[in-house]
Design an enzyme around this catalytic site. Sequence first.
Site, PDB file in Angstrom:
ATOM      1  N   ARG A  53       0.853  -1.198   0.000  1.00 17.85           N
ATOM      2  CA  ARG A  53       0.000   0.000   0.000  1.00 17.85           C
ATOM      3  C   ARG A  53       0.885   1.244   0.000  1.00 17.85           C
ATOM      4  O   ARG A  53       0.601   2.242  -0.652  1.00 17.85           O
ATOM      5  CB  ARG A  53      -0.960   0.014   1.198  1.00 17.85           C
ATOM      6  N   TYR A 106     -16.286  16.432 -15.811  1.00 19.03           N
ATOM      7  CA  TYR A 106     -16.674  15.021 -15.862  1.00 19.03           C
ATOM      8  C   TYR A 106     -17.821  14.765 -14.869  1.00 19.03           C
ATOM      9  O   TYR A 106     -17.761  15.229 -13.722  1.00 19.03           O
ATOM     10  CB  TYR A 106     -15.445  14.173 -15.517  1.00 19.03           C
ATOM     11  N   ASP A 177      -7.561  18.866 -14.579  1.00 20.14           N
ATOM     12  CA  ASP A 177      -7.806  17.515 -15.083  1.00 20.14           C
ATOM     13  C   ASP A 177      -7.382  17.505 -16.553  1.00 20.14           C
ATOM     14  O   ASP A 177      -8.034  18.120 -17.398  1.00 20.14           O
ATOM     15  CB  ASP A 177      -9.292  17.176 -14.909  1.00 20.14           C
ATOM     16  N   LYS A 202      -8.103   6.391 -19.464  1.00 14.24           N
ATOM     17  CA  LYS A 202      -8.423   6.877 -20.800  1.00 14.24           C
ATOM     18  C   LYS A 202      -7.178   6.819 -21.689  1.00 14.24           C
ATOM     19  O   LYS A 202      -6.606   5.768 -21.864  1.00 14.24           O
ATOM     20  CB  LYS A 202      -9.024   8.279 -20.689  1.00 14.24           C
TER      21      LYS A 202
END
Length: 388
Positions: A53, A106, A177, A202
């Site tokens: 982690r 978004y 973004d 993406k």
Amino acid sequence: MKGSTDGLHFDTLAIHTGQPAEPVTGAVMTPIFQVSTYAQDQVGSHRGYEYSRTDNPTRSALQACLAALEGAKHALSFASGLAATDTLVRTFVPHGGHVVCGDDVYGGTYRLFDKVYRPQGWSFDFVDFRSTPPEIAIRPGTRLVWIETPTNPLLKVIDIARVVAAAHAVGAKVAVDNTFATPVFQRPLALGADYVVHSTTKYLNGHSDVVGGVVMLSDEDDYARLKFHQNAIGAVPGPMDCFLTLRGLKTLSVRMARHQESGNRLVEWLLQHPDVATVASPLHPSHPDHEIARRQMSGFGGMISFELRGGLDRARAFVAATRIFTLAESLGGVESLIETPALMTHASIEPEKRRAIGIADGLIRLSVGLEHVDDLRADLQRAFDLTR
Ligand SMILES: *Cc1c(COP(=O)(O)O)cnc(C)c1O
């Protein structure tokens, strides 16, 4: 390759940064370190890895490569784009803090801000920077300005340097973004932004086989705080996802060039098409933000939105009539996708607000993939004919 990648070009960085040959076997691909924990030589003495982690070698390679591509000192990867957004906002905006956000972001980002944070006490202004200049929207006390440019799905372009100047004047930070443009076509950090966020799902990964996200930044204190939260919150990607994303990055600039070339050809064709009311492409001089786009972007990629004549019913039939364009949410993969924002990606926005921000019922969004452009054009023509 051997040695440092400093000073090399983008295409070379994408293939080599953070990925020296594996020292034990000489493997040229960074292995998938599918492991949770690491042997320690003595208590408190380890080789840089204790628990996955906190850090994992495949993730470290990906983060180094992503940082180099965006021109950032650091990158931190997350399990999804929204996990990246969530960790960033919770790290840098104190409870109750004021955030200015573009009004055309978004749908999932809007949902996180409006339906999760706002009820918990954070305050948001969703702003159309075309009608409300950043100098007015951003006020003393604003902690973060969140912009997405080009926006989704209308491909509005926001002047990053101007937003940065207005934000920094009141001590606010700016997050951009950059999912749509990718660092191939736009570098927000070079324009003064503090943080860049991507859904690596993406274009960066580009093969529709991973969900992931990243934050890139250069300030050392901010990096330390965000890294602490990355580990403390724990929304990290697994090693297989990191490996696939690293592999995808290697072809990023080649893919973007082709997405763009085919996208341009389809825009030219759609602009002439009798069944099309409007085409939104910042590439075209008819787009209201064409000038800003030319100034801050070196290309526009393969995202196209157009308004089909015939409204919601025809849009619904149209997106089901294509053969090569797959009816699906998401974007940026090798395969072409088609969707209708009012019924799909932006359905979580109330209809009135949706129309007010310009998402018409007949709007169709294309993610132009890497198939032959003549096949893509014929596929769209077939859908026009079948729904007439
Ligand atoms: C998909 C997307 C996101 C969210 O990313 P996930 O990886 O789906 O969590 C954020 N911003 C933009 C522009 C996106 O397209």
